[in-house]
Design a protein around this motif. Structure first.
Motif, PDB file in Angstrom:
ATOM      1  N   PRO A 204      -6.706   9.863  19.841  1.00  0.00           N
ATOM      2  CA  PRO A 204      -7.709   9.472  20.848  1.00  0.00           C
ATOM      3  C   PRO A 204      -8.967  10.336  20.790  1.00  0.00           C
ATOM      4  N   ALA A 205      -8.821  11.594  20.407  1.00  0.00           N
ATOM      5  CA  ALA A 205      -9.978  12.492  20.340  1.00  0.00           C
ATOM      6  C   ALA A 205     -10.966  12.090  19.262  1.00  0.00           C
ATOM      7  N   LEU A 206     -10.494  11.289  18.293  1.00  0.00           N
ATOM      8  CA  LEU A 206     -11.372  10.794  17.227  1.00  0.00           C
ATOM      9  C   LEU A 206     -11.749   9.335  17.458  1.00  0.00           C
ATOM     10  N   ALA A 207     -11.555   8.859  18.697  1.00  0.00           N
ATOM     11  CA  ALA A 207     -11.822   7.451  19.055  1.00  0.00           C
ATOM     12  C   ALA A 207     -10.984   6.512  18.192  1.00  0.00           C
ATOM     13  N   GLY A 208      -9.699   6.875  18.046  1.00  0.00           N
ATOM     14  CA  GLY A 208      -8.792   6.073  17.249  1.00  0.00           C
ATOM     15  C   GLY A 208      -8.378   4.781  17.927  1.00  0.00           C
ATOM     16  N   GLY A 209      -7.544   4.023  17.238  1.00  0.00           N
ATOM     17  CA  GLY A 209      -7.094   2.729  17.739  1.00  0.00           C
ATOM     18  C   GLY A 209      -7.561   1.607  16.835  1.00  0.00           C
ATOM     19  N   ALA A 210      -6.916   0.473  16.967  1.00  0.00           N
ATOM     20  CA  ALA A 210      -7.243  -0.669  16.108  1.00  0.00           C
ATOM     21  C   ALA A 210      -8.619  -1.258  16.411  1.00  0.00           C
ATOM     22  N   LEU A 211      -9.045  -1.204  17.659  1.00  0.00           N
ATOM     23  CA  LEU A 211     -10.273  -1.887  18.067  1.00  0.00           C
ATOM     24  C   LEU A 211     -11.482  -1.480  17.243  1.00  0.00           C
ATOM     25  N   LEU A 212     -11.830  -0.201  17.238  1.00  0.00           N
ATOM     26  CA  LEU A 212     -13.070   0.246  16.605  1.00  0.00           C
ATOM     27  C   LEU A 212     -12.987   0.304  15.089  1.00  0.00           C
TER      28      LEU A 212
ATOM     29  N   TYR B 172      -0.173   2.218  21.166  1.00  0.00           N
ATOM     30  CA  TYR B 172       0.486   3.183  20.301  1.00  0.00           C
ATOM     31  C   TYR B 172       0.940   4.359  21.172  1.00  0.00           C
ATOM     32  N   LYS B 173       1.873   5.148  20.684  1.00  0.00           N
ATOM     33  CA  LYS B 173       2.440   6.247  21.476  1.00  0.00           C
ATOM     34  C   LYS B 173       1.415   7.302  21.876  1.00  0.00           C
ATOM     35  N   THR B 174       0.280   7.357  21.157  1.00  0.00           N
ATOM     36  CA  THR B 174      -0.757   8.340  21.489  1.00  0.00           C
ATOM     37  C   THR B 174      -1.722   7.836  22.563  1.00  0.00           C
ATOM     38  N   GLY B 175      -1.575   6.569  22.962  1.00  0.00           N
ATOM     39  CA  GLY B 175      -2.424   6.042  24.024  1.00  0.00           C
ATOM     40  C   GLY B 175      -3.583   5.188  23.564  1.00  0.00           C
ATOM     41  N   VAL B 176      -3.691   4.949  22.262  1.00  0.00           N
ATOM     42  CA  VAL B 176      -4.727   4.043  21.754  1.00  0.00           C
ATOM     43  C   VAL B 176      -4.092   2.685  21.474  1.00  0.00           C
ATOM     44  N   ASP B 177      -4.928   1.670  21.277  1.00  0.00           N
ATOM     45  CA  ASP B 177      -4.427   0.315  21.041  1.00  0.00           C
ATOM     46  C   ASP B 177      -3.868   0.179  19.630  1.00  0.00           C
TER      47      ASP B 177
ATOM     48  N   ILE C  53     -25.823  -3.137  19.932  1.00  0.00           N
ATOM     49  CA  ILE C  53     -25.639  -2.844  21.358  1.00  0.00           C
ATOM     50  C   ILE C  53     -24.755  -3.905  22.020  1.00  0.00           C
ATOM     51  N   ASP C  54     -25.018  -5.174  21.725  1.00  0.00           N
ATOM     52  CA  ASP C  54     -24.212  -6.254  22.307  1.00  0.00           C
ATOM     53  C   ASP C  54     -22.750  -6.135  21.898  1.00  0.00           C
ATOM     54  N   MET C  55     -22.500  -5.782  20.636  1.00  0.00           N
ATOM     55  CA  MET C  55     -21.119  -5.615  20.189  1.00  0.00           C
ATOM     56  C   MET C  55     -20.458  -4.430  20.880  1.00  0.00           C
ATOM     57  N   MET C  56     -21.199  -3.341  21.072  1.00  0.00           N
ATOM     58  CA  MET C  56     -20.632  -2.187  21.766  1.00  0.00           C
ATOM     59  C   MET C  56     -20.263  -2.542  23.203  1.00  0.00           C
ATOM     60  N   LYS C  57     -21.035  -3.401  23.840  1.00  0.00           N
ATOM     61  CA  LYS C  57     -20.713  -3.829  25.200  1.00  0.00           C
ATOM     62  C   LYS C  57     -19.390  -4.608  25.231  1.00  0.00           C
ATOM     63  N   ILE C  58     -19.165  -5.408  24.197  1.00  0.00           N
ATOM     64  CA  ILE C  58     -17.905  -6.148  24.098  1.00  0.00           C
ATOM     65  C   ILE C  58     -16.741  -5.177  23.916  1.00  0.00           C
ATOM     66  N   TYR C  59     -16.907  -4.195  23.037  1.00  0.00           N
ATOM     67  CA  TYR C  59     -15.844  -3.204  22.837  1.00  0.00           C
ATOM     68  C   TYR C  59     -15.575  -2.425  24.122  1.00  0.00           C
ATOM     69  N   ASP C  60     -16.644  -2.096  24.856  1.00  0.00           N
ATOM     70  CA  ASP C  60     -16.489  -1.372  26.118  1.00  0.00           C
ATOM     71  C   ASP C  60     -15.642  -2.164  27.107  1.00  0.00           C
ATOM     72  N   GLU C  61     -15.918  -3.465  27.210  1.00  0.00           N
ATOM     73  CA  GLU C  61     -15.174  -4.318  28.138  1.00  0.00           C
ATOM     74  C   GLU C  61     -13.711  -4.428  27.727  1.00  0.00           C
ATOM     75  N   ILE C  62     -13.472  -4.545  26.430  1.00  0.00           N
ATOM     76  CA  ILE C  62     -12.089  -4.622  25.931  1.00  0.00           C
ATOM     77  C   ILE C  62     -11.342  -3.326  26.251  1.00  0.00           C
ATOM     78  N   ARG C  63     -11.965  -2.208  26.003  1.00  0.00           N
ATOM     79  CA  ARG C  63     -11.311  -0.922  26.307  1.00  0.00           C
ATOM     80  C   ARG C  63     -11.044  -0.768  27.798  1.00  0.00           C
TER      81      ARG C  63
ATOM     82  N   TYR D 104     -11.169   7.700  25.925  1.00  0.00           N
ATOM     83  CA  TYR D 104     -11.071   8.821  25.000  1.00  0.00           C
ATOM     84  C   TYR D 104     -11.198  10.139  25.749  1.00  0.00           C
ATOM     85  N   PRO D 105     -10.556  11.197  25.282  1.00  0.00           N
ATOM     86  CA  PRO D 105     -10.582  12.481  25.989  1.00  0.00           C
ATOM     87  C   PRO D 105     -11.980  13.000  26.291  1.00  0.00           C
TER      88      PRO D 105
END
Length: 325
Positions: free
Chosen positions: A165-173, A201-206, A304-314, A321-322
């Motif tokens: 999570p500290a590296l912004a991990g997870g499947a999404l990004l 995932y067990k670490t708390g990311v998707d 920017i528009d794509m980042m807004k979509i990712y923000d909503e999904i998260r 993220y920590p």
């Protein structure tokens, strides 16, 4: 155009191999930088890079560099890009551009004020396959489009960068951005509604997620991503006169067009490429030569528009993220 690479992980190796095959186009891999000098020196020896730096600041201070390719983890893109911008350097930032839309807006605003090129390196936006798909859609060969399907999944959870999570991990990004961009490149509008279901995932990311997006005019997209299982990697664009099928949305290999009776009417092979990374480099070179501050294949607004979509999904799946707490 002299290029420097910031961050020397596996994706930087792919980019270096690509750049070495672009010398005839006036592309020169001039420098590389890591936070560890020995790593930079090893990279420079492997790829015959003239300069190796043990800090990112030294790379930015190199007056001979025209463009810096940022290949660090997602969590570092914001500060790495600002370092380049403040140093007056053009920058190509590996996807995902950053970790939220507010950072993206700030980065672009500062780049525009400093009059430097800043763009996101999501390679599928720059590829010839994108133009082929756009032309098929514009031709109305499959009529009016109402539905898009896309999936992308790999067995990649053994990579620490993806689960931390500290590296912004997870499947999404890392993975989910591809099906999401695939849909956005078809509909060219912000979804009016997003519904997300995720297994964590067990670490708390998707780990695995499905995304249902609604658009104006009764248009829908059903998308999914995973870092713990394999998927078909298919993309299907469905209209009222047929559908388009894309083999491997992450790096299209073939495009097929089917009519109303599901009969194959066109099969299009994708042009040969070095790696697929060359297209974003060529567009950056052209933009710099024309004194443009963005690339047409991935304009600032789209990032920017794509980042807004990712923000909503998260937000929906509860991934924080920590460094955001």
């Amino acid at each position: 155009m002299n290029i420097g690479i910031m961050g020397l992980g596996s994706i930087a190796h792919t980019m270096a191999k690509t750049l070495l095959k672009m010398k005839d186009e006036g592309i020169v891999l001039k420098a590389c930088a890591s936070r560890k000098l020995d790593k930079a020196l090893a990279f420079s020896r492997k790829f015959h890079v003239q300069k190796a730096y043990g800090s990112y600041e030294e790379l930015v201070a190199d007056e001979s560099i025209d463009l810096i390719y940022i290949a660090t983890p997602h969590s570092e893109h914001y500060k790495n890009a600002l370092l380049c911008i403040n140093g007056g350097k053009n920058a190509l930032v590996e996807k995902a551009f950053t970790t939220d839309h507010l950072k993206a807006e700030e980065m672009f605003k500062k780049a525009e004020n400093r009059k430097v090129l800043l763009t996101e390196a999501i390679w599928t936006r720059y590829m010839p396959s994108r133009r082929i798909i756009d032309e098929l859609i514009s031709s109305k060969i499959i009529g009016d489009i109402y539905y898009v399907y896309a999936d992308l999944g790999y067995l990649i959870s053994h990579h620490n960068r993806l689960t931390d999570p500290a590296l912004a991990g997870g499947a999404l990004l890392d993975v989910g951005i591809y099906p999401l961009n695939f849909a956005q490149m078809v509909f060219h509008e912000t979804p009016s509604k997003i519904n997300t279901i995720a297994n964590m995932y067990k670490t708390g990311v998707d780990a695995t997620s499905s995304y249902d997006l609604s658009y104006s005019g009764n248009k829908l997209a059903s998308l999914s991503s995973s870092m713990v299982c394999l998927t078909s990697r298919r993309g299907i664009i469905s209209g009222d006169k047929g559908f388009i099928e894309v083999k491997n949305i992450n790096n299209p290999e073939q495009i097929k067009v089917f009519d109303q009776n599901r009969r194959l009417i066109r099969k299009i092979k994708i042009p040969k490429q070095i790696s697929g990374y060359e297209y974003e480099i060529r567009e950056c070179k052209k933009a710099i030569e024309e004194h443009s501050l963005e690339c047409p294949s991935m304009p600032h607004k789209d990032s920017i528009d794509m980042m807004k979509i990712y923000d909503e999904i998260r937000k929906q799946i509860g991934v924080v993220y920590p460094f955001e707490k």
